[in-house]
Scaffold this motif. Structure first.
Motif, PDB file in Angstrom:
ATOM      1  N   GLN A  36     -84.424 -10.079  46.574  1.00 24.25           N
ATOM      2  CA  GLN A  36     -84.307  -9.456  47.889  1.00 24.25           C
ATOM      3  C   GLN A  36     -83.510 -10.305  48.869  1.00 24.25           C
ATOM      4  O   GLN A  36     -82.797  -9.785  49.716  1.00 24.25           O
ATOM      5  CB  GLN A  36     -85.695  -9.198  48.461  1.00 24.25           C
ATOM      6  CG  GLN A  36     -85.659  -8.459  49.776  1.00 24.25           C
ATOM      7  CD  GLN A  36     -87.047  -8.198  50.320  1.00 24.25           C
ATOM      8  OE1 GLN A  36     -87.905  -9.063  50.257  1.00 24.25           O
ATOM      9  NE2 GLN A  36     -87.249  -7.008  50.837  1.00 24.25           N
ATOM     10  N   ASP A  39     -81.538 -17.829  50.357  1.00 15.93           N
ATOM     11  CA  ASP A  39     -81.185 -18.786  51.397  1.00 15.93           C
ATOM     12  C   ASP A  39     -80.693 -20.046  50.703  1.00 15.93           C
ATOM     13  O   ASP A  39     -81.479 -20.927  50.344  1.00 15.93           O
ATOM     14  CB  ASP A  39     -82.397 -19.090  52.272  1.00 15.93           C
ATOM     15  CG  ASP A  39     -82.121 -20.130  53.343  1.00 15.93           C
ATOM     16  OD1 ASP A  39     -80.942 -20.509  53.536  1.00 15.93           O
ATOM     17  OD2 ASP A  39     -83.095 -20.575  53.986  1.00 15.93           O
ATOM     18  N   LEU A  44     -84.131 -21.504  49.026  1.00 13.77           N
ATOM     19  CA  LEU A  44     -85.190 -20.536  48.725  1.00 13.77           C
ATOM     20  C   LEU A  44     -84.613 -19.182  48.368  1.00 13.77           C
ATOM     21  O   LEU A  44     -83.498 -18.852  48.739  1.00 13.77           O
ATOM     22  CB  LEU A  44     -86.109 -20.360  49.934  1.00 13.77           C
ATOM     23  CG  LEU A  44     -86.846 -21.585  50.446  1.00 13.77           C
ATOM     24  CD1 LEU A  44     -87.518 -21.256  51.769  1.00 13.77           C
ATOM     25  CD2 LEU A  44     -87.862 -22.058  49.437  1.00 13.77           C
ATOM     26  N   PHE A  45     -85.415 -18.371  47.640  1.00 19.93           N
ATOM     27  CA  PHE A  45     -85.060 -16.982  47.419  1.00 19.93           C
ATOM     28  C   PHE A  45     -86.332 -16.154  47.357  1.00 19.93           C
ATOM     29  O   PHE A  45     -87.425 -16.675  47.133  1.00 19.93           O
ATOM     30  CB  PHE A  45     -84.206 -16.803  46.153  1.00 19.93           C
ATOM     31  CG  PHE A  45     -84.928 -17.067  44.863  1.00 19.93           C
ATOM     32  CD1 PHE A  45     -85.436 -16.022  44.110  1.00 19.93           C
ATOM     33  CD2 PHE A  45     -85.076 -18.353  44.386  1.00 19.93           C
ATOM     34  CE1 PHE A  45     -86.084 -16.256  42.920  1.00 19.93           C
ATOM     35  CE2 PHE A  45     -85.711 -18.608  43.188  1.00 19.93           C
ATOM     36  CZ  PHE A  45     -86.218 -17.547  42.451  1.00 19.93           C
ATOM     37  N   VAL A  46     -86.197 -14.856  47.600  1.00 16.00           N
ATOM     38  CA  VAL A  46     -87.328 -13.938  47.557  1.00 16.00           C
ATOM     39  C   VAL A  46     -87.110 -12.975  46.406  1.00 16.00           C
ATOM     40  O   VAL A  46     -86.068 -12.327  46.302  1.00 16.00           O
ATOM     41  CB  VAL A  46     -87.484 -13.161  48.888  1.00 16.00           C
ATOM     42  CG1 VAL A  46     -88.597 -12.137  48.788  1.00 16.00           C
ATOM     43  CG2 VAL A  46     -87.742 -14.118  50.031  1.00 16.00           C
ATOM     44  N   LYS A  55     -93.879  -9.654  46.723  1.00 18.40           N
ATOM     45  CA  LYS A  55     -92.799 -10.550  47.130  1.00 18.40           C
ATOM     46  C   LYS A  55     -93.212 -11.980  46.815  1.00 18.40           C
ATOM     47  O   LYS A  55     -94.295 -12.414  47.186  1.00 18.40           O
ATOM     48  CB  LYS A  55     -92.526 -10.428  48.635  1.00 18.40           C
ATOM     49  CG  LYS A  55     -91.831  -9.174  49.022  1.00 18.40           C
ATOM     50  CD  LYS A  55     -91.488  -9.199  50.496  1.00 18.40           C
ATOM     51  CE  LYS A  55     -90.788  -7.926  50.897  1.00 18.40           C
ATOM     52  NZ  LYS A  55     -90.419  -7.937  52.317  1.00 18.40           N
ATOM     53  N   ASN A  56     -92.339 -12.681  46.128  1.00 16.00           N
ATOM     54  CA  ASN A  56     -92.580 -14.076  45.775  1.00 16.00           C
ATOM     55  C   ASN A  56     -91.471 -14.925  46.371  1.00 16.00           C
ATOM     56  O   ASN A  56     -90.304 -14.718  46.064  1.00 16.00           O
ATOM     57  CB  ASN A  56     -92.573 -14.255  44.252  1.00 16.00           C
ATOM     58  CG  ASN A  56     -93.612 -13.394  43.579  1.00 16.00           C
ATOM     59  OD1 ASN A  56     -94.794 -13.581  43.788  1.00 16.00           O
ATOM     60  ND2 ASN A  56     -93.174 -12.440  42.781  1.00 16.00           N
ATOM     61  N   LYS A  57     -91.832 -15.869  47.212  1.00 16.04           N
ATOM     62  CA  LYS A  57     -90.852 -16.803  47.769  1.00 16.04           C
ATOM     63  C   LYS A  57     -90.849 -18.029  46.873  1.00 16.04           C
ATOM     64  O   LYS A  57     -91.897 -18.629  46.624  1.00 16.04           O
ATOM     65  CB  LYS A  57     -91.223 -17.203  49.192  1.00 16.04           C
ATOM     66  CG  LYS A  57     -90.158 -18.052  49.854  1.00 16.04           C
ATOM     67  CD  LYS A  57     -90.596 -18.530  51.221  1.00 16.04           C
ATOM     68  CE  LYS A  57     -90.470 -17.427  52.232  1.00 16.04           C
ATOM     69  NZ  LYS A  57     -90.705 -17.905  53.609  1.00 16.04           N
ATOM     70  N   ARG A  59     -88.426 -21.594  45.254  1.00 17.94           N
ATOM     71  CA  ARG A  59     -87.334 -22.547  45.449  1.00 17.94           C
ATOM     72  C   ARG A  59     -86.259 -22.310  44.397  1.00 17.94           C
ATOM     73  O   ARG A  59     -86.569 -22.049  43.246  1.00 17.94           O
ATOM     74  CB  ARG A  59     -87.835 -23.975  45.345  1.00 17.94           C
ATOM     75  CG  ARG A  59     -88.841 -24.335  46.392  1.00 17.94           C
ATOM     76  CD  ARG A  59     -88.990 -25.840  46.477  1.00 17.94           C
ATOM     77  NE  ARG A  59     -89.785 -26.212  47.620  1.00 17.94           N
ATOM     78  CZ  ARG A  59     -89.314 -26.307  48.863  1.00 17.94           C
ATOM     79  NH1 ARG A  59     -88.061 -26.047  49.104  1.00 17.94           N
ATOM     80  NH2 ARG A  59     -90.094 -26.657  49.852  1.00 17.94           N
TER      81      ARG A  59
END
Length: 69
Positions: A36, A39, A44-46, A55-57, A59
């Motif tokens: 989704q 960054d 980071l990524f979602v 939703k999982n945040k 690294r």
């Protein structure tokens, strides 16, 4: 690493499902879902998993591999 970067950019713009492999608590985990948000500066990524749609945040450093589904 360059190929994973290219795939992440592609799936962000096309909303394509991916196979994502990453480290979590010392284990190698593979899931299917959608990227989704990425960054790159923050590292980071979602990721939204296909099973529970959670939703999982994570690294970017935990990411091992990304393949198109």
């Amino acid at each position: 690493m360059e190929q994973m970067n290219f795939i992440l950019i592609e799936v962000l713009h096309t909303d394509t499902q991916v196979y994502l492999t990453y480290y979590k608590r010392g284990q190698c985990i593979t899931e299917t879902g959608f990227i989704q948000f990425v960054d790159a500066l923050g590292g980071l990524f979602v990721f939204i998993d296909d099973v529970f749609e959670l939703k999982n945040k994570m690294r970017l450093s935990e990411l091992i591999d990304v393949h198109l589904a």
